[in-house]
Design an enzyme around this catalytic site. Structure first.
Site, mmCIF file in Angstrom:
data_model
loop_
_atom_site.group_PDB
_atom_site.id
_atom_site.type_symbol
_atom_site.label_atom_id
_atom_site.label_comp_id
_atom_site.label_asym_id
_atom_site.label_seq_id
_atom_site.Cartn_x
_atom_site.Cartn_y
_atom_site.Cartn_z
ATOM 1 N N ASN A 63 0.865 -1.183 0.000
ATOM 2 C CA ASN A 63 0.000 0.000 0.000
ATOM 3 C C ASN A 63 0.905 1.238 0.000
ATOM 4 O O ASN A 63 1.526 1.560 1.001
ATOM 5 C CB ASN A 63 -0.881 -0.033 1.255
ATOM 6 N N HIS B 92 -12.498 3.877 -0.311
ATOM 7 C CA HIS B 92 -12.501 2.984 0.870
ATOM 8 C C HIS B 92 -13.287 1.722 0.588
ATOM 9 O O HIS B 92 -13.834 1.098 1.510
ATOM 10 C CB HIS B 92 -13.165 3.673 2.093
ATOM 11 N N ARG C 230 -9.444 17.132 5.367
ATOM 12 C CA ARG C 230 -10.260 17.418 4.168
ATOM 13 C C ARG C 230 -11.628 17.941 4.574
ATOM 14 O O ARG C 230 -12.211 17.470 5.556
ATOM 15 C CB ARG C 230 -10.441 16.137 3.341
ATOM 16 N N GLU D 4 -8.211 -3.860 5.515
ATOM 17 C CA GLU D 4 -8.096 -3.710 4.062
ATOM 18 C C GLU D 4 -7.004 -4.612 3.491
ATOM 19 O O GLU D 4 -7.132 -5.108 2.371
ATOM 20 C CB GLU D 4 -7.805 -2.235 3.728
ATOM 21 N N ARG E 19 -2.787 -1.997 -3.378
ATOM 22 C CA ARG E 19 -3.934 -1.111 -3.236
ATOM 23 C C ARG E 19 -3.804 -0.028 -4.307
ATOM 24 O O ARG E 19 -2.776 0.634 -4.400
ATOM 25 C CB ARG E 19 -3.919 -0.471 -1.854
#
Ligand code: AMP
Length: 403
Positions: free
Chosen positions: A8, A183, A244, A388, A94
């Site tokens: 990742n 996600h 964000r 994940e 990923r």
């Protein structure tokens, strides 16, 4: 051959895990993180199964070198967990944006690589790093299959009325401007696990999954398929996040650019790096700092927590109407798993919708997995730690013909 390397790659970091999928249950042989890539001193943290954590400062100028460092460590006679790189059956990557091209994970060949490159336009802050990771691994393991697992793939099941923006339609048909959602691996994983917790088939469930980490998103899942999600063309839309903004009036950046002379890059910085929890509070981007400030009675901390939780609550209501009911609400991610107060505040007052939190369970199960709603609550509420990396390893192994 059942050992999968999961990679990742972020802007200045490489996270990796080595997972053996060939046993009764997946076995995590080792995991590690190379941080501060390209800066003065990079840091490599490595934890082998049943071994001591190792932390080393070293010089890592780029992502390719970071993956080399990871591989050398995995092969190290003292702390490593494999003897030969040939033991790695495949590498799972990923990849943040797969556009409309990918609705599931895929083995990477030259054509797939080209399509991932094309998606750079849609995710200029993320895909270029993912591409660097794939290129480095293709060089280091030229004969090992490489698999891409996309954050967007799970959301490709959204119907057009959920993914279209009310903009000139050519912007969608000619430039791909639409909601993609992110996600995906996390939402997919916790939805599956919620079905397990409920002891019912995923195909008959209505779920809302709330991923609250550094980035935050919420998804309406029906029968195991994403029906709507809060992130949009990019991971900037929706919930309030660490730095964000999430949803804002699209006229705000236009006004600021017109009146304050801020240009594209400056605006991008404000929206992506200076807003959210950090911007609202002026304290920091970490929810732990906000909780401490709230305890001390700090106004900025209080307003940040209020806005953060109100936005989640608003989306829960919206997605319950999208689904026409709800079987379970699932919290995951660093904040979702660890913040009692966020789970409590974002569900407070939703008893009229059948959501009754068990406050004692919410406290007791903090940081673990389980049901935090009252037994008589029509809607079950769960904390389910996300994984994940496991999803990436599972998809990669399945594409090799295993699993
Ligand atoms: P993630 O991106 O899923 O690793 O989540 C990272 C975020 O989780 C951090 O920035 C914190 O805001 C939040 N977090 C981690 N631990 C805690 C905690 N114990 N309490 C509240 N928030 C936490």
């Amino acid at each position: 051959m059942s050992i999968i390397l999961v990679v990742n790659v972020g802007s200045s970091s490489v996270k990796y895990q080595l997972i053996d999928m060939g046993k009764d249950k997946p076995v995590r042989l080792a995991r590690g993180l190379v941080e501060r890539i390209g800066l003065d001193s990079s840091i490599h943290t490595y934890i082998p199964l049943d071994g001591e954590m190792m932390r080393k400062e070293l010089e890592v100028p780029d992502h390719s070198k970071a993956i080399e460092v990871a591989l050398e460590t995995l092969l190290d006679p003292d702390v490593g967990v494999i003897a030969d790189r040939g033991e790695i059956a495949a590498v799972g990557h990923r990849v943040v944006h797969g556009g409309e091209k990918f609705s599931s994970s895929t083995i990477i060949n030259d054509e797939v690589m080209e399509q991932i490159m094309e998606c750079r336009r849609l995710a200029p802050l993320h895909n270029p790093h993912n591409i660097k990771g794939i290129e480095a691994c293709r060089r280091l393991f030229p004969h090992t299959p490489q698999v891409a697992v996309f954050d967007t793939a799970f959301h490709q099941s959204m119907p057009p009325h959920a993914f279209l923006y009310a903009l000139p339609h050519e912007l969608y048909t000619e430039q791909g401007v639409r909601r993609y959602g992110f996600h995906g691996s996390s939402h997919r994983f916790v939805a599956r696990e919620a079905a397990r917790e409920l002891g019912r088939p995923l195909s008959e469930l209505k779920l809302i999954t709330v991923h609250l980490g550094n980035g935050c998103s919420i998804t309406a899942v029906q029968g195991g398929a994403s029906m709507d999600t809060s992130m949009g063309l990019t991971p900037l839309e929706g919930l309030v996040m660490g730095t964000r903004s999430g949803d804002i009036d699209p006229a705000i950046p236009l006004m600021l650019m017109r009146t304050s002379g801020i240009h594209t890059e400056g605006m991008e910085r404000i929206l992506n790096r200076k807003s959210g929890i950090l911007g609202l509070s002026g304290i920091g981007s970490d929810m732990r700092e906000i909780e401490e400030a709230v305890e001390a009675g700090d106004e900025a901390g209080i307003r940040t927590l209020e806005v953060f939780c109100y936005r989640i609550k608003k989306y829960i209501g919206a997605y319950m109407t999208v689904l026409g009911g709800l079987d379970a609400l699932v919290f995951t991610g660093g904040i979702g798993e660890n913040s009692m107060v966020v789970r409590q505040k974002s569900t407070a007052g939703l008893e009229f919708l059948g959501i009754h939190l068990d406050h004692e369970q919410n406290r007791r199960l903090n940081r673990s997995r389980g049901r935090i709603s009252r037994q008589d609550s029509p809607v079950a509420v769960f904390i389910i730690p996300t994984d994940e990396e496991l999803v990436i390893a599972e998809d990669t192994y399945a594409l090799l013909g295993g699993g």
